[in-house]
Design a protein around this motif. Sequence first.
Motif, short mmCIF file in Angstrom:
data_model
loop_
_atom_site.label_atom_id
_atom_site.label_comp_id
_atom_site.label_asym_id
_atom_site.label_seq_id
_atom_site.Cartn_x
_atom_site.Cartn_y
_atom_site.Cartn_z
N HIS A 289 -38.22 14.24 -32.29
CA HIS A 289 -37.66 15.56 -32.00
C HIS A 289 -38.45 16.63 -32.75
CE1 HIS A 289 -34.41 15.32 -35.44
NE2 HIS A 289 -35.56 14.82 -35.83
N GLN A 290 -38.32 17.86 -32.25
CA GLN A 290 -39.02 18.98 -32.86
C GLN A 290 -38.09 19.72 -33.80
OE1 GLN A 290 -39.85 22.52 -30.43
NE2 GLN A 290 -41.97 22.39 -31.08
N LEU A 291 -38.56 19.93 -35.03
CA LEU A 291 -37.80 20.68 -36.03
C LEU A 291 -38.73 21.70 -36.67
CD1 LEU A 291 -35.93 17.75 -37.86
CD2 LEU A 291 -34.89 19.45 -36.33
N GLY A 292 -38.15 22.57 -37.49
CA GLY A 292 -38.95 23.46 -38.31
C GLY A 292 -39.22 22.82 -39.66
N ILE A 293 -40.25 23.31 -40.33
CA ILE A 293 -40.49 22.89 -41.71
C ILE A 293 -40.86 24.12 -42.54
CG2 ILE A 293 -42.94 22.33 -41.31
CD1 ILE A 293 -42.51 19.96 -43.30
N GLY A 318 -44.69 11.54 -38.27
CA GLY A 318 -44.97 12.46 -37.17
C GLY A 318 -46.04 13.45 -37.54
N THR A 319 -46.04 14.60 -36.85
CA THR A 319 -47.08 15.60 -37.09
C THR A 319 -46.48 17.00 -37.21
OG1 THR A 319 -47.39 15.77 -34.71
CG2 THR A 319 -48.96 14.42 -35.88
N MET A 320 -47.17 17.84 -37.99
CA MET A 320 -46.89 19.27 -37.96
C MET A 320 -47.83 19.84 -36.92
SD MET A 320 -46.83 22.05 -41.05
CE MET A 320 -48.11 23.29 -40.96
N THR A 321 -47.26 20.36 -35.82
CA THR A 321 -48.11 20.73 -34.69
C THR A 321 -48.73 22.12 -34.83
OG1 THR A 321 -46.17 21.55 -33.48
CG2 THR A 321 -46.81 19.26 -33.10
N ASN A 322 -48.05 23.01 -35.54
CA ASN A 322 -48.54 24.37 -35.74
C ASN A 322 -47.94 24.89 -37.02
OD1 ASN A 322 -50.28 26.09 -33.98
ND2 ASN A 322 -49.06 25.13 -32.38
N GLY A 323 -48.63 25.80 -37.66
CA GLY A 323 -48.10 26.39 -38.88
C GLY A 323 -48.65 27.78 -39.09
N CYS A 324 -48.00 28.52 -39.97
CA CYS A 324 -48.47 29.88 -40.25
C CYS A 324 -47.81 30.37 -41.52
CB CYS A 324 -48.09 30.82 -39.11
SG CYS A 324 -46.31 31.06 -38.99
N TRP A 325 -48.37 31.39 -42.09
CA TRP A 325 -47.71 32.12 -43.15
C TRP A 325 -46.63 32.98 -42.53
CZ3 TRP A 325 -46.29 32.86 -47.88
CH2 TRP A 325 -45.87 34.13 -48.30
N ARG A 331 -43.06 31.98 -47.05
CA ARG A 331 -43.59 30.62 -47.20
C ARG A 331 -44.45 30.30 -45.99
NH1 ARG A 331 -40.06 27.16 -50.00
NH2 ARG A 331 -39.06 28.33 -51.68
N VAL A 332 -45.22 29.22 -46.12
CA VAL A 332 -45.86 28.65 -44.93
C VAL A 332 -44.80 27.84 -44.18
CG1 VAL A 332 -47.61 27.03 -44.08
CG2 VAL A 332 -48.16 28.59 -45.96
N ILE A 333 -44.66 28.13 -42.89
CA ILE A 333 -43.68 27.43 -42.05
C ILE A 333 -44.41 26.79 -40.87
CG2 ILE A 333 -41.78 28.97 -42.71
CD1 ILE A 333 -42.12 30.29 -39.87
N GLY A 334 -43.73 25.92 -40.16
CA GLY A 334 -44.36 25.32 -39.00
C GLY A 334 -43.35 24.55 -38.16
N PHE A 335 -43.86 24.00 -37.06
CA PHE A 335 -43.09 23.08 -36.21
C PHE A 335 -43.56 21.67 -36.51
CE2 PHE A 335 -42.64 26.19 -32.32
CZ PHE A 335 -41.80 27.00 -33.07
N VAL A 336 -42.62 20.74 -36.59
CA VAL A 336 -42.99 19.33 -36.67
C VAL A 336 -42.42 18.60 -35.47
CG1 VAL A 336 -43.17 19.26 -39.19
CG2 VAL A 336 -40.97 18.76 -38.10
N LEU A 337 -43.13 17.56 -35.04
CA LEU A 337 -42.66 16.64 -34.00
C LEU A 337 -42.60 15.29 -34.69
CD1 LEU A 337 -41.87 16.51 -31.02
CD2 LEU A 337 -44.30 16.28 -30.44
N ILE A 338 -41.37 14.85 -35.03
CA ILE A 338 -41.23 13.70 -35.93
C ILE A 338 -40.15 12.74 -35.47
CG2 ILE A 338 -42.01 14.86 -38.04
CD1 ILE A 338 -38.92 15.09 -38.68
N SER A 339 -40.14 11.58 -36.11
CA SER A 339 -39.15 10.55 -35.85
C SER A 339 -37.73 11.10 -36.00
CB SER A 339 -39.37 9.42 -36.87
OG SER A 339 -38.19 8.63 -36.97
#
Length: 367
Positions: A289-293, A318-325, A331-339
Motif C-alpha cells: 500500500h501507499q503511505l506517506g513518510i 518497499g520503496t520510497m517512490t518520490n520525495g521532496c523538501w 522535513r523531507v517527506i515522500g510517498f512509499v509503496l510498501i508491505s
Amino acid sequence: MAEIGPNTRLRTSPFYDATVAAGVTAFSPYNRMLMPVSYGDPAAEYDRLLNGVAQWDVGIQRQVQIKGPDAARLAQILSVRDLSKCAVNQGKYVPMCDHRGVLINDPVVLKLADDLFWLSIADNNILMWTRSIAAERGLDAEITEPDVSPMAVQGPRAEDVVASIFGDWVRGLKYFWFSDAEIDGIPLRIARSGFSKQGGFELYLMDRRRGSDLWNTVREAGQPWGIGPGNPNPAERIESGLLSYGGDTDDQTNPFEVRLGKYVDLDLEDEVVGIAALRNIRAWGLKRHQLGIVLDDETPQPGHAAWYEVTARGRTIGTMTNGCWSPRIGRVIGFVLISRAFGPGDTVEVVRNGVATEGQLCDLPFL
Ligand code: THG
C-alpha cells in the motif's frame, strides 16, 4: 552541456516560445513532449501557488479524442470507474487498467457530447491502447490526438484572474466541469481542474498557433495578483497526496494500492478491461500500500527522483517512490509503496545513496 532540442520525437508545446520568454530553466519529457519543470526560483514558484496564482504549460496533458456511435461504450471499456452518470460538460478522474488490473493511466475523462470524449492523459501511450482495444472489439469510433493543449492557472487567486478575462460565470463552474469559451478569437474550453490542491482552472487551447497569445493574455490579466510562471509542483503535490502515474507507480501497481479504490466500480460489465482482474485482486487482498513518510531530515534540498529502498529491521519492505523538501512541514517527506505489514506510526529507514535515514510512516494526504 549537451543540448537536447525539440525534434519530431520530442514535440513542443504551443506555449514553448512563451515559456522560454518567461525564463524556463528545465524541462522533463512527458508524453513524448517537453514539460517545463523550473523557472529557476523554486521558493517563489511554491509561494505563488500557495498564496497567489501561477500559470503552467501543461500541454503535455495530451487528449485522446474518441468520437462516434460507440464512443461512450469504448470510454467505459477503458475505464474502471462508472461513467454512466457523467453529464455532458462534466469531467471525472478515472483509473485505467490493463487486463491484469495494473494501472496504466489516471486521466481526467471529459464528456463533450454523448458521442464525443477526451481522455486527458498522464504519461503513457493511450492513443495506441485505445485504437487497439477499439479494433479488437470491433467498435465504431474515430480515435485521434486533436490540437488541444491545456494551460493551468492555479492558486488561491486563479479564480480572480480567470474571471477577469472570461467573466464572473467561471466562478460558478463546479469541480471538473467545463465550458466552451473564446477570447480574441482563441477557441478554448475552461475547466475547473488542475494538478494541485490550491484551486484553479485549466484552459484547453484548441488552436496551437495561438499559444503565445493565450499565455500573454493570462499573464497580463494576472498582473494585479502577481501572477508568474510555474509547473506542477512536486512539493505541493506530495503534501497534497496527488498521485503521479509512472512516478509513484510501477509495472505491478493496481489502483487499490495507491488509494484509487474509491474510483473503482467492481460491478461494471465484464467487458471493461481489467475489471475481472480487479475483482480477484480485491478478493485475494493486497500485498502493498501507499503511505506517506516524514524523514528525520530537516535539510531544505531539491527534489528527489527517488525509488529509494525502504527497510525495517534490516529487511527490505518497499520503496520510497518520490520525495521532496516540504516547506510547510519542515522535513523531507515522500510517498512509499510498501508491505501491508507496516502502517502509519511505524518507524522505518530510507536508504538514499547508501545512507539510511529514519522516518515515520503516516496516512496521506500530509496536508
Ligand atoms: N489535468 C488534466 N489532465 C491530466 C492531469 C490534470 N492528465 C495527467 C494527470 N494530471 C492525470 N492525473 C491526475 C491526478 C489527480 C487529479 C487529476 C489528474 C486530481 N485529483 C483530485 C484528488 O485526487 O484529490 C480530485 C479527484 C476526485 O476527487 O475526483 O485532480 O491535472 N486535464
